[in-house]
Scaffold this motif. Structure first.
Motif, PDB file in Angstrom:
ATOM      1  N   LYS A 124      -9.559 -15.427 -27.558  1.00 33.79           N
ATOM      2  CA  LYS A 124     -10.133 -16.763 -26.562  1.00 33.79           C
ATOM      3  C   LYS A 124     -10.811 -17.369 -27.001  1.00 33.79           C
ATOM      4  O   LYS A 124     -11.887 -17.354 -27.448  1.00 33.79           O
ATOM      5  CB  LYS A 124     -11.136 -15.634 -25.415  1.00 33.79           C
ATOM      6  CG  LYS A 124     -10.674 -16.421 -24.188  1.00 33.79           C
ATOM      7  CD  LYS A 124     -11.618 -16.039 -22.883  1.00 33.79           C
ATOM      8  CE  LYS A 124     -12.092 -17.049 -21.508  1.00 33.79           C
ATOM      9  NZ  LYS A 124     -11.995 -16.492 -20.522  1.00 33.79           N
ATOM     10  N   SER A 125     -10.278 -18.794 -26.302  1.00 34.20           N
ATOM     11  CA  SER A 125     -10.765 -20.210 -27.130  1.00 34.20           C
ATOM     12  C   SER A 125     -11.629 -20.468 -25.917  1.00 34.20           C
ATOM     13  O   SER A 125     -11.313 -19.885 -24.489  1.00 34.20           O
ATOM     14  CB  SER A 125     -10.849 -20.969 -27.096  1.00 34.20           C
ATOM     15  OG  SER A 125      -8.906 -21.205 -25.981  1.00 34.20           O
ATOM     16  N   ARG A 126     -12.763 -20.569 -25.580  1.00 38.08           N
ATOM     17  CA  ARG A 126     -14.247 -20.797 -25.032  1.00 38.08           C
ATOM     18  C   ARG A 126     -13.347 -22.773 -24.306  1.00 38.08           C
ATOM     19  O   ARG A 126     -13.782 -22.841 -23.339  1.00 38.08           O
ATOM     20  CB  ARG A 126     -15.404 -21.541 -24.653  1.00 38.08           C
ATOM     21  CG  ARG A 126     -16.280 -21.450 -23.619  1.00 38.08           C
ATOM     22  CD  ARG A 126     -17.469 -21.343 -24.633  1.00 38.08           C
ATOM     23  NE  ARG A 126     -17.950 -20.265 -24.711  1.00 38.08           N
ATOM     24  CZ  ARG A 126     -18.241 -19.551 -23.860  1.00 38.08           C
ATOM     25  NH1 ARG A 126     -18.726 -19.282 -22.720  1.00 38.08           N
ATOM     26  NH2 ARG A 126     -18.874 -18.010 -24.660  1.00 38.08           N
ATOM     27  N   TYR A 127     -13.082 -23.820 -25.302  1.00 34.69           N
ATOM     28  CA  TYR A 127     -12.153 -24.753 -24.995  1.00 34.69           C
ATOM     29  C   TYR A 127     -11.506 -25.158 -26.152  1.00 34.69           C
ATOM     30  O   TYR A 127     -12.472 -25.152 -27.443  1.00 34.69           O
ATOM     31  CB  TYR A 127     -13.692 -25.585 -24.349  1.00 34.69           C
ATOM     32  CG  TYR A 127     -14.629 -26.036 -24.866  1.00 34.69           C
ATOM     33  CD1 TYR A 127     -14.673 -27.449 -26.361  1.00 34.69           C
ATOM     34  CD2 TYR A 127     -15.971 -25.246 -25.392  1.00 34.69           C
ATOM     35  CE1 TYR A 127     -15.332 -27.437 -26.777  1.00 34.69           C
ATOM     36  CE2 TYR A 127     -17.313 -25.963 -25.839  1.00 34.69           C
ATOM     37  CZ  TYR A 127     -16.834 -26.338 -27.272  1.00 34.69           C
ATOM     38  OH  TYR A 127     -18.016 -26.308 -27.783  1.00 34.69           O
ATOM     39  N   LEU A 174     -16.513 -33.546 -25.048  1.00 39.48           N
ATOM     40  CA  LEU A 174     -15.668 -33.982 -24.850  1.00 39.48           C
ATOM     41  C   LEU A 174     -14.890 -32.059 -24.824  1.00 39.48           C
ATOM     42  O   LEU A 174     -14.949 -30.949 -26.039  1.00 39.48           O
ATOM     43  CB  LEU A 174     -14.460 -34.733 -25.331  1.00 39.48           C
ATOM     44  CG  LEU A 174     -14.186 -35.903 -25.244  1.00 39.48           C
ATOM     45  CD1 LEU A 174     -12.802 -36.899 -25.250  1.00 39.48           C
ATOM     46  CD2 LEU A 174     -14.379 -36.872 -23.513  1.00 39.48           C
ATOM     47  N   LYS A 175     -14.556 -31.719 -23.296  1.00 44.22           N
ATOM     48  CA  LYS A 175     -14.114 -30.362 -23.644  1.00 44.22           C
ATOM     49  C   LYS A 175     -13.080 -29.394 -22.700  1.00 44.22           C
ATOM     50  O   LYS A 175     -12.757 -30.732 -21.296  1.00 44.22           O
ATOM     51  CB  LYS A 175     -14.994 -29.061 -23.108  1.00 44.22           C
ATOM     52  CG  LYS A 175     -16.498 -28.963 -24.455  1.00 44.22           C
ATOM     53  CD  LYS A 175     -17.908 -28.088 -23.117  1.00 44.22           C
ATOM     54  CE  LYS A 175     -18.673 -28.821 -24.017  1.00 44.22           C
ATOM     55  NZ  LYS A 175     -19.291 -29.540 -24.068  1.00 44.22           N
ATOM     56  N   TRP A 176     -11.958 -29.678 -23.056  1.00 41.09           N
ATOM     57  CA  TRP A 176     -10.538 -28.588 -22.063  1.00 41.09           C
ATOM     58  C   TRP A 176     -11.328 -27.353 -22.369  1.00 41.09           C
ATOM     59  O   TRP A 176     -10.672 -26.173 -22.820  1.00 41.09           O
ATOM     60  CB  TRP A 176      -8.807 -29.285 -23.185  1.00 41.09           C
ATOM     61  CG  TRP A 176      -8.844 -31.038 -22.940  1.00 41.09           C
ATOM     62  CD1 TRP A 176      -8.567 -31.041 -21.846  1.00 41.09           C
ATOM     63  CD2 TRP A 176      -9.239 -31.535 -23.779  1.00 41.09           C
ATOM     64  NE1 TRP A 176      -7.884 -32.616 -21.943  1.00 41.09           N
ATOM     65  CE2 TRP A 176      -8.815 -32.632 -23.130  1.00 41.09           C
ATOM     66  CE3 TRP A 176     -10.508 -32.142 -24.750  1.00 41.09           C
ATOM     67  CZ2 TRP A 176      -9.420 -34.304 -24.238  1.00 41.09           C
ATOM     68  CZ3 TRP A 176     -10.153 -33.094 -25.416  1.00 41.09           C
ATOM     69  CH2 TRP A 176     -10.107 -34.620 -24.748  1.00 41.09           C
ATOM     70  N   PRO A 215      -2.537 -23.792 -20.867  1.00 37.58           N
ATOM     71  CA  PRO A 215      -2.086 -24.142 -22.130  1.00 37.58           C
ATOM     72  C   PRO A 215      -2.406 -25.540 -22.852  1.00 37.58           C
ATOM     73  O   PRO A 215      -1.544 -25.719 -23.215  1.00 37.58           O
ATOM     74  CB  PRO A 215      -1.153 -24.277 -20.851  1.00 37.58           C
ATOM     75  CG  PRO A 215      -1.165 -25.332 -19.856  1.00 37.58           C
ATOM     76  CD  PRO A 215      -2.465 -24.025 -19.483  1.00 37.58           C
ATOM     77  N   PHE A 216      -4.020 -25.537 -22.737  1.00 41.47           N
ATOM     78  CA  PHE A 216      -3.063 -26.374 -23.443  1.00 41.47           C
ATOM     79  C   PHE A 216      -5.286 -26.980 -24.358  1.00 41.47           C
ATOM     80  O   PHE A 216      -6.053 -27.712 -24.162  1.00 41.47           O
ATOM     81  CB  PHE A 216      -4.570 -27.990 -22.413  1.00 41.47           C
ATOM     82  CG  PHE A 216      -3.420 -28.928 -21.201  1.00 41.47           C
ATOM     83  CD1 PHE A 216      -2.685 -29.369 -22.116  1.00 41.47           C
ATOM     84  CD2 PHE A 216      -3.786 -27.797 -19.867  1.00 41.47           C
ATOM     85  CE1 PHE A 216      -1.317 -29.275 -20.591  1.00 41.47           C
ATOM     86  CE2 PHE A 216      -2.528 -27.804 -19.290  1.00 41.47           C
ATOM     87  CZ  PHE A 216      -1.686 -28.740 -19.732  1.00 41.47           C
ATOM     88  N   SER A 241       0.601 -28.538 -27.235  1.00 41.07           N
ATOM     89  CA  SER A 241      -0.152 -27.141 -26.652  1.00 41.07           C
ATOM     90  C   SER A 241       0.055 -25.665 -26.427  1.00 41.07           C
ATOM     91  O   SER A 241       1.034 -26.119 -24.834  1.00 41.07           O
ATOM     92  CB  SER A 241      -1.766 -27.651 -25.739  1.00 41.07           C
ATOM     93  OG  SER A 241      -1.370 -28.040 -24.467  1.00 41.07           O
ATOM     94  N   VAL A 242      -0.049 -24.994 -26.731  1.00 43.09           N
ATOM     95  CA  VAL A 242      -0.140 -23.448 -26.092  1.00 43.09           C
ATOM     96  C   VAL A 242      -1.632 -23.027 -26.103  1.00 43.09           C
ATOM     97  O   VAL A 242      -2.501 -22.976 -26.117  1.00 43.09           O
ATOM     98  CB  VAL A 242       0.632 -22.941 -26.740  1.00 43.09           C
ATOM     99  CG1 VAL A 242       2.730 -23.510 -27.198  1.00 43.09           C
ATOM    100  CG2 VAL A 242       0.018 -22.389 -28.620  1.00 43.09           C
TER     101      VAL A 242
END
Length: 375
Positions: A182-185, A202-204, A213-214, A230-231
């Motif tokens: 898992k990514s945090r952002y 900047l953080k998605w 999904p980004f 992106s996925v």
């Protein structure tokens, strides 16, 4: 250091239920198909000059992108001065991301040969490009396991380079989405000198259930726009999304336009609609010199690195073509398209990672190789 990689790789790695729209999915049910791409050379390892010159031994990814000076940068993820993450010996100089560079065409008889490393004058240890929390604190005081590059892009107009990256929350997230990393952002970092990258604020953000999904981006410029595919993180089942943004507006999230279906037709400036669905590994998209768009990713159902083509980023994508199988390269992942590839026979060049381990978890290989095939 106890790092647990984006595991579940290899024969088992690529398990899951990946079936992208139009996928060749189950054709590997009983036997390996004929290969389309072939191994050309190993690019990193403790026995190669990447280690003796820059202490880049065990590493992964090797994402190639065109630098502002026209040569190629190769972005590597978790990197060590030992053959694999667990050593021995320890400590083993864990860094990420790291960049090697080359002006050699991948189609040359000897394949890719690196000539320099970012942040190094000549030979010497290649340091990581930006701050990495390393099981500690990342930017803005947030916990971070590591920083993994997604893709890079450069802009000759300004001399600036951008890297899309993931801040990793954990390698084994036992949540509603299952045991996926898992990514945090997802974030952006930039450099105006080609060496030192600054992580922007900047953080998605990923969602708590790890379904945003980004997260894993690949970026390709065409004219005034940068197209972002992106996925989800973690190689889990889900959609692939497409956005675009003017090349000089990448730092302005409100400027990103979604590619979406409104029930009647597709158009820009809408909420994103999945352009493909499946269980995707890291995506890679490049526009070739003749205008052909090529996409690659690990199909996590059949364990194969596959490609698709399209006439444009927002046009229909072809069905999958298998390029590298898990029989050829056990425990493969990644699979990044070299931007100097072409539609000519045997002129598709792919950077392919592998991490093989014994049943009790001991590593036997962790490196990047060059494969050559045909679009």
């Amino acid at each position: 250091m106890g790092i647990r990689r984006r595991s579940v790789l290899g024969h088992a790695a690529a398990i899951g239920a990946a079936s992208a729209v139009g996928s060749v999915g189950a054709i590997l049910a009983s036997a390996a198909p004929a290969q389309a791409a072939v191994w050309k050379k190993r690019l990193t390892g403790a026995d190669l000059d990447t280690n003796s010159r820059w202490r880049v031994a065990g590493t992964d990814l090797g994402i190639p992108y065109v630098l502002e000076n026209g040569s190629i940068g190769y972005l590597f993820g978790d990197t060590f001065d030992t053959p694999w993450p667990e050593g021995p010996p320890l400590p083993n100089d864990w860094r990420s991301p790291v960049m090697l560079r080359s002006a050699v065409h991948p189609g040359a008889p000897g394949g890719i040969v690196f000539d320099s490393a970012a942040r190094v004058a000549g030979n010497g240890r290649a340091p990581e490009l930006m701050h990495n929390g390393h099981h500690g604190i990342g930017i803005d005081g947030l916990p971070e396991v590591t920083v993994i590059p997604n893709d890079g892009i450069s802009f000759p107009e300004t001399g600036r380079q951008l890297i899309s990256y993931l801040s990793i929350e954990n390698w084994n997230s036992a949540g509603p989405a299952g045991p996926h990393w898992k990514s945090r952002y997802a974030g952006l970092a930039y450099s105006d000198n080609g060496n030192d990258f600054i992580r922007t604020p900047l953080k998605w953000w990923n969602s708590p259930d790890n379904k945003d999904p980004f997260q894993m981006w690949t970026m390709q410029r065409d004219g005034e726009y940068v197209y972002v595919f992106s996925v989800r993180s973690g190689r889990q089942d889900g959609p692939m999304m497409l956005r675009r943004v003017r090349w000089d507006r990448l730092f302005y999230p409100e400027s990103y336009e979604g590619w979406g279906w409104n029930g009647t037709n597709w158009g820009w400036g809408r909420p994103c609609t999945a352009i493909l669905t499946g269980r995707f590994g890291e995506p890679s998209v490049r526009r070739l010199a003749d205008g052909t768009w090529v996409m690659s990713y690990l199909n996590c159902q059949n364990g194969c690195l596959v490609t698709r083509t399209a006439a444009g980023p927002d046009r229909a994508w072809s069905t999958e073509k298998i390029q590298v199988t898990s029989w050829q390269e056990p425990a493969l992942y990644g699979g990044f398209i070299h931007p100097w590839s072409s539609r000519n026979a045997n002129d598709l060049h792919l950077m392919v990672s592998k991490w093989t381990r014994t049943p009790d978890g001991r590593s036997t290989a962790y490196h990047v190789s060059q494969f050559t095939g045909t679009v």
